[in-house]
Design an enzyme around this catalytic site. Sequence first.
Site, short mmCIF file in Angstrom:
data_model
loop_
_atom_site.label_atom_id
_atom_site.label_comp_id
_atom_site.label_asym_id
_atom_site.label_seq_id
_atom_site.Cartn_x
_atom_site.Cartn_y
_atom_site.Cartn_z
N GLU A 2 77.59 -84.07 3.09
CA GLU A 2 76.42 -83.86 3.96
C GLU A 2 75.18 -83.74 3.09
OE1 GLU A 2 76.61 -80.64 7.02
OE2 GLU A 2 74.58 -80.16 6.35
N GLU A 15 80.66 -75.42 4.77
CA GLU A 15 79.77 -74.73 3.82
C GLU A 15 80.15 -73.27 3.68
OE1 GLU A 15 75.62 -75.36 4.77
OE2 GLU A 15 75.72 -77.45 4.06
C1 IDC Z 1 71.70 -77.49 11.63
C2 IDC Z 1 71.15 -78.46 12.64
C3 IDC Z 1 70.36 -77.71 13.70
C4 IDC Z 1 71.24 -76.65 14.28
C5 IDC Z 1 71.83 -75.76 13.22
C6 IDC Z 1 72.80 -74.79 13.85
O1 IDC Z 1 70.38 -79.44 11.98
O2 IDC Z 1 69.95 -78.60 14.71
O3 IDC Z 1 70.46 -75.85 15.16
O4 IDC Z 1 72.50 -76.53 12.26
O5 IDC Z 1 73.56 -74.11 12.96
C7 IDC Z 1 73.59 -77.33 6.90
C8 IDC Z 1 74.68 -77.27 7.89
C9 IDC Z 1 74.27 -77.90 9.20
C10 IDC Z 1 72.82 -77.64 9.51
C11 IDC Z 1 71.97 -78.30 8.42
C12 IDC Z 1 70.46 -78.19 8.66
O6 IDC Z 1 75.90 -77.84 7.42
O7 IDC Z 1 75.10 -77.38 10.21
O8 IDC Z 1 72.51 -78.23 10.74
N1 IDC Z 1 72.34 -77.75 7.14
O9 IDC Z 1 70.08 -76.84 8.69
N2 IDC Z 1 73.66 -76.96 5.64
C13 IDC Z 1 72.45 -77.10 5.08
C14 IDC Z 1 71.59 -77.60 6.02
#
Ligand code: IDC
Length: 482
Positions: free
Chosen positions: A400, A308
């Site tokens: 994702e 991202e």
């Molecule tokens: C989130 C995980 C969370 C963690 C966090 C850390 O769900 O448990 O603490 O990352 O960075 C994304 C990202 C993905 C995120 C997810 C939800 O690619 O890493 O995971 N998210 O926030 N992009 C949009 C949402």
Amino acid sequence: MRLLPRASRRALIAAGAVGALAMGVTVALPVVNAMAASGCSVTYTIANQWQGGFTANVTVKNLGDQLNGWTLGFTFPNSGQQVTQGWSATYAQSGANVTAASMSYNGSLATNASTGIGFNGSWTSANPVPTSFTLNGTVCTGSTTPSSPAPSSSASPRPSASPSPSQPVGQTPVAINGQLRVCGVNLCNRFNRPIQLRGMSTHGLQWFANCYNDNSLNALAGDWQADLLRVSMYVQEQGYETNPAGFTNQVNNLVEEATERGLYAMIDFHTLTPGDPMYNLERAKTFFAAVSARHAAKNNVIYEITNEPNGVSWSTIKNYAEQVIPVIRANDPDAVVIVGTRGWSSLGVSEGGNSTEIINNKVNATNIMYAFHFYAASHKDNYRAEVERAAAALPIFVTEFGTVTYTGGGAVDQSSSTAWLDMLDRLKIGYANWTYSDASEGSAAFKPGTCNGSQYAGTSVLTESGNFMRSRIRTADNFPTS
Ligand code: IDC
């Protein structure tokens, strides 16, 4: 009376221990020959059953001397029963006789060691359990516990081709579709026909490695009928940068596990913060050189080079892509590569842009796709409209998405999630759901603590999001086969 040799006495004790399983049939009888002690116990459990189909989990326990390679044999009691898709073994069926041969990674079985295999099957009039098994020709017979099938489920998994006698059975997503390539705005299979891959993303490997094991991956391939495993390797947040060799190895192992089960494997270089992919350019080159060399001969690997990007221009992302893609192509020229997009892979929308900047300035490479991510409770109609518009001009893969808010938590938005997936199905856009894990957050498919156990199949271990995703993913794929 002749005393039983030691191995046989051990076998009888072990057989008693497993015979107590509620839903299994356990047979155990040691057979002794002059050369080596042999014996086995087998637990055959119907994990799930529905009209015309079922999932069976089989545990093979070696009660004899060390085995290096094994073949399990059994006979279905009913002539309408067929193995349609197996995992963790190579299955063949001739008439009612089934064999399941060990794979490279589970062939060596020490004395008293067990291994789990499984398959999906079909039945017509009835689905009684087999009551007699052989291991490397040794007949195992003994006491049995009748099996009571689990409650039936209304969902019916993808139909599989009927096996021809003595041919390996099972049509996995990779067996059907083979090497993929981008064709116009679609992803095409080996018959040059557009397909949609549906699957799940791991959570960060640095945190949830315990969720990725034989049982959980068997459930993903068998019970969930998924096509794809996205392997999310964070770069920061205690990820790759802290131990490049260790994380590379972990990714390679999961790609092998996906491959053994006939799943596509998407290797996600999970950049997030900082949002500029250039910050990790040298790491990306090192990592992708290693994994593409290792998996070059496989036909099921997809490379996602940056998760991202955020806070950077499209031209910076494009520049990054044009430096990383040649590293992969040098080893694996025909693999599909996916490039993240501006604004957390929102095609620019989350930073006030849109896909026109990409359409007018595409990455200078062939056989690539562009990533789009959404979280259904946060991203709705305006995002859907942009994806539909972009999909007419760009090959898009939803590498994702979550059913919840962009934080990864909160409640499942059933109606927005349904609207999204209905649209992706219609446009044949592939997707991976965040996450196949037991994280304590709404986006996780499993209830907290699930990954401490060994049960992943079925619905009792699932969260609301997991239930929703499993029922979407396990519907028939109907991949074109000509
Ligand atoms: C989130 C995980 C969370 C963690 C966090 C850390 O769900 O448990 O603490 O990352 O960075 C994304 C990202 C993905 C995120 C997810 C939800 O690619 O890493 O995971 N998210 O926030 N992009 C949009 C949402």
